[in-house]
Design an enzyme around this catalytic site. Structure first.
Site: not given
Length: 266
Positions: A101, A162, A189, A211-212
């Site tokens: 990535k 994030g 993202a 993720n976040s």
């Protein structure tokens, strides 16, 4: 719910990150709850010489191997093509994978990718045999250039990393999907909630990288399940064909004695 990445067929359209979780055990349970077969991890965020870094990498690798998944190392934290290429080569040696990535950050305020350095790094890595998954902005021309260089998978952002702001520019994302019909597009993202992921899938995106939104939820494991359901709902909505918006109201209750709609001449 299958997804193909560089010839590897996956049974899940979610890619999941391994950072920011309250504990390794919660991380493991969230990954399992998501059903994801691809887990990202960063070499730069951990010291390769530290015992702690090696332990967490091994822990993640064990989770992935137990469920026949794939590791996706990333170049998070790199700011130049040279730095990213060097880190990618180190990751290939350590994790024994040619998937990468690719992240090359150009601005510290919003962590926006540097398009020029990203293209340079992409060209070098593809020439060296890497299978590159570039993280980029929702810029159509940049995505086209990455595709022309040989990236089968392209990962535009929904919004800055994030932030949880969701899909800031739906028009841009829809245009990328329209103009690159043969590319595998994974939204990466800025996703904040399951409905964001559902909307992206309704646009025809092939997958989501998270993720976040999961790791920072009050209950990461339940949130991972929620996202898994949202992706499935969005995909089914896309393949089923969403009705077209109309400018005027149309009664849903049929006219007397005509329970079904008949087209003229039918």
């Amino acid at each position: 719910m299958s997804l193909t990445i560089y010839g590897q067929q996956l049974n899940n359209r979610m890619l999941i990150g391994s950072a920011l979780y309250p504990s390794p055990e919660i991380m493991k349970n969230a990954i399992l709850a998501s059903g994801s077969q691809v887990v990202t991890l960063s070499l730069k965020r951990q010291n390769p010489q530290s015992q702690g870094g090696q332990q967490i990498w091994q822990y993640i690798q064990d989770i992935v191997q137990q469920h026949q998944g794939y590791l996706l190392p990333n170049t998070a934290g790199c700011k130049t093509a040279k730095e990213a290429v060097t880190l990618a080569k180190m990751s290939r040696e350590i994790f024994n994978t040619d998937w990468i990535k690719l992240e090359v950050i150009g601005d510290d305020y919003n962590l926006q990718p540097d398009p020029i350095e990203l293209l340079v790094a992409t060209e070098q890595l593809i020439a060296d045999g890497f299978k590159v998954l570039p993280y980029c902005t929702d810029d159509l021309v940049l995505c086209q250039r990455l595709y022309d260089l040989g990236c089968q998978v392209i990962m535009p952002w929904a919004s800055p990393i994030g932030t949880g702001k969701g899909l800031m520019n739906p028009y841009n994302l829809e245009t990328i999907r329209l103009r690159l019909p043969n590319a595998t597009l994974i939204l990466d993202a800025g996703i904040g909630k399951p409905s964001d992921a559902c909307l992206a899938m309704e646009m025809g995106y092939d997958g989501i990288l998270l993720n976040s939104a999961i790791a920072l939820a009050d209950n990461p494991v339940n949130m991972a399940k929620a996202f898994a359901l949202a992706l499935e709902a969005g995909e089914q909505g896309y393949v089923s064909g969403v009705m077209q918006e109309r400018q005027t109201a149309h009664p849903s209750t049929p006219t007397l004695d005509t329970p079904f709609w008949h087209h003229p001449g039918a």
